[in-house]
Design a protein around this motif. Structure first.
Motif, PDB file in Angstrom:
ATOM      1  N   PHE A 179       3.111 -13.158   5.365  1.00 43.29           N
ATOM      2  CA  PHE A 179       2.011 -13.146   4.424  1.00 43.29           C
ATOM      3  C   PHE A 179       0.686 -12.810   5.222  1.00 43.29           C
ATOM      4  O   PHE A 179      -0.121 -12.148   4.679  1.00 43.29           O
ATOM      5  CB  PHE A 179       1.911 -14.548   3.807  1.00 43.29           C
ATOM      6  CG  PHE A 179       0.534 -14.479   2.703  1.00 43.29           C
ATOM      7  CD1 PHE A 179       0.456 -13.813   1.564  1.00 43.29           C
ATOM      8  CD2 PHE A 179      -0.776 -15.403   3.263  1.00 43.29           C
ATOM      9  CE1 PHE A 179      -0.634 -13.937   0.755  1.00 43.29           C
ATOM     10  CE2 PHE A 179      -1.710 -15.226   2.380  1.00 43.29           C
ATOM     11  CZ  PHE A 179      -1.775 -14.758   1.153  1.00 43.29           C
ATOM     12  N   ALA A 180       0.597 -13.558   6.497  1.00 43.50           N
ATOM     13  CA  ALA A 180      -0.529 -12.909   7.246  1.00 43.50           C
ATOM     14  C   ALA A 180      -0.384 -11.651   7.547  1.00 43.50           C
ATOM     15  O   ALA A 180      -1.483 -10.866   7.487  1.00 43.50           O
ATOM     16  CB  ALA A 180      -0.562 -14.115   8.523  1.00 43.50           C
ATOM     17  N   ASP A 181       0.681 -10.946   7.923  1.00 45.15           N
ATOM     18  CA  ASP A 181       1.019  -9.581   8.352  1.00 45.15           C
ATOM     19  C   ASP A 181       0.116  -8.771   7.080  1.00 45.15           C
ATOM     20  O   ASP A 181      -0.449  -7.728   7.368  1.00 45.15           O
ATOM     21  CB  ASP A 181       2.365  -9.236   8.589  1.00 45.15           C
ATOM     22  CG  ASP A 181       2.858  -9.558   9.862  1.00 45.15           C
ATOM     23  OD1 ASP A 181       2.323 -10.236  10.880  1.00 45.15           O
ATOM     24  OD2 ASP A 181       4.157  -9.654  10.125  1.00 45.15           O
ATOM     25  N   ALA A 182       0.630  -9.279   5.759  1.00 43.44           N
ATOM     26  CA  ALA A 182       0.384  -8.251   4.631  1.00 43.44           C
ATOM     27  C   ALA A 182      -1.305  -8.393   4.418  1.00 43.44           C
ATOM     28  O   ALA A 182      -1.773  -7.493   3.739  1.00 43.44           O
ATOM     29  CB  ALA A 182       1.221  -8.698   3.510  1.00 43.44           C
ATOM     30  N   GLU A 183      -1.801  -9.704   4.726  1.00 43.51           N
ATOM     31  CA  GLU A 183      -3.118  -9.942   3.903  1.00 43.51           C
ATOM     32  C   GLU A 183      -4.319 -10.211   4.999  1.00 43.51           C
ATOM     33  O   GLU A 183      -5.258 -10.250   4.642  1.00 43.51           O
ATOM     34  CB  GLU A 183      -3.109 -11.113   3.021  1.00 43.51           C
ATOM     35  CG  GLU A 183      -2.085 -11.135   2.002  1.00 43.51           C
ATOM     36  CD  GLU A 183      -2.409 -10.435   0.901  1.00 43.51           C
ATOM     37  OE1 GLU A 183      -3.600 -10.516   0.680  1.00 43.51           O
ATOM     38  OE2 GLU A 183      -1.611  -9.811   0.082  1.00 43.51           O
ATOM     39  N   ILE A 184      -3.954 -10.641   6.060  1.00 42.94           N
ATOM     40  CA  ILE A 184      -5.148 -10.761   7.163  1.00 42.94           C
ATOM     41  C   ILE A 184      -6.300  -9.794   7.325  1.00 42.94           C
ATOM     42  O   ILE A 184      -7.415 -10.353   7.329  1.00 42.94           O
ATOM     43  CB  ILE A 184      -4.381 -11.271   8.448  1.00 42.94           C
ATOM     44  CG1 ILE A 184      -5.372 -12.187   9.238  1.00 42.94           C
ATOM     45  CG2 ILE A 184      -3.925 -10.030   9.276  1.00 42.94           C
ATOM     46  CD1 ILE A 184      -5.380 -13.501   9.063  1.00 42.94           C
ATOM     47  N   GLY A 185      -5.868  -8.601   7.204  1.00 46.48           N
ATOM     48  CA  GLY A 185      -6.774  -7.594   7.427  1.00 46.48           C
ATOM     49  C   GLY A 185      -8.064  -7.421   6.112  1.00 46.48           C
ATOM     50  O   GLY A 185      -8.828  -7.079   6.569  1.00 46.48           O
ATOM     51  N   THR A 186      -7.450  -7.859   5.145  1.00 46.16           N
ATOM     52  CA  THR A 186      -8.471  -7.652   3.987  1.00 46.16           C
ATOM     53  C   THR A 186      -8.769  -9.144   3.372  1.00 46.16           C
ATOM     54  O   THR A 186      -9.619  -9.100   2.473  1.00 46.16           O
ATOM     55  CB  THR A 186      -7.718  -6.983   2.814  1.00 46.16           C
ATOM     56  OG1 THR A 186      -6.329  -7.660   2.535  1.00 46.16           O
ATOM     57  CG2 THR A 186      -7.209  -5.451   3.564  1.00 46.16           C
TER      58      THR A 186
END
Length: 98
Positions: free
Chosen positions: A37-44
Motif C-alpha cells: 500500500f505504501a509503495d502505491a500511495e506514499i508519494g501522493t
C-alpha cells in the motif's frame, strides 16, 4: 529483505521513514499489506493522510490484520478513509489470503 518495488529517491525524509516502517513491521503478512500500500500511495498522500497512515503503523500487527480481514470490527477511531483505502487495496490487489 524489503519487498519494496518503489524507489524512495524522490521522497522527503518523513515519507522515506514511513515507507521503511511500512515494510518492517514484524509480521511478514503485515509487511506485505502495509508495504505494498505504501509503495502505491506514499508519494501522493496528503499530510493528513500521512498522519493517519503513520497512526495505523503504530497499531499492533495482530489487531490491524484482524480489522483488515474482517475477523474483528474496526474501532471507530481507526475507521478512517486511509484505513478503508488500505483495506480495499489489500482486498483488490494482494495475492495474500490471510
Amino acid at each position: 529483505m524489503s519487498g519494496t518495488t518503489r524507489t524512495s529517491a524522490d521522497l522527503d525524509v518523513r515519507r522515506r521513514r514511513t515507507l521503511f516502517r511500512a515494510w518492517h513491521r514484524g509480521m511478514r503478512e503485515m509487511d506485505l499489506i502495509m508495504g505494498r500500500f505504501a509503495d502505491a500511495e506514499i508519494g501522493t498522500m496528503s499530510e493528513e493522510d500521512l498522519d493517519e497512515f503513520e497512526r495505523l503503523i503504530e497499531v499492533p500487527d495482530r489487531d490491524l490484520l484482524s480489522w483488515i480481514t474482517g475477523e474483528a470490527a474496526t474501532p471507530e477511531n481507526y475507521d478512517s478513509p486511509v484505513f478503508r483505502r488500505l483495506k480495499g487495496f489489500h482486498s483488490h490487489t494482494s495475492p495474500i489470503h490471510v
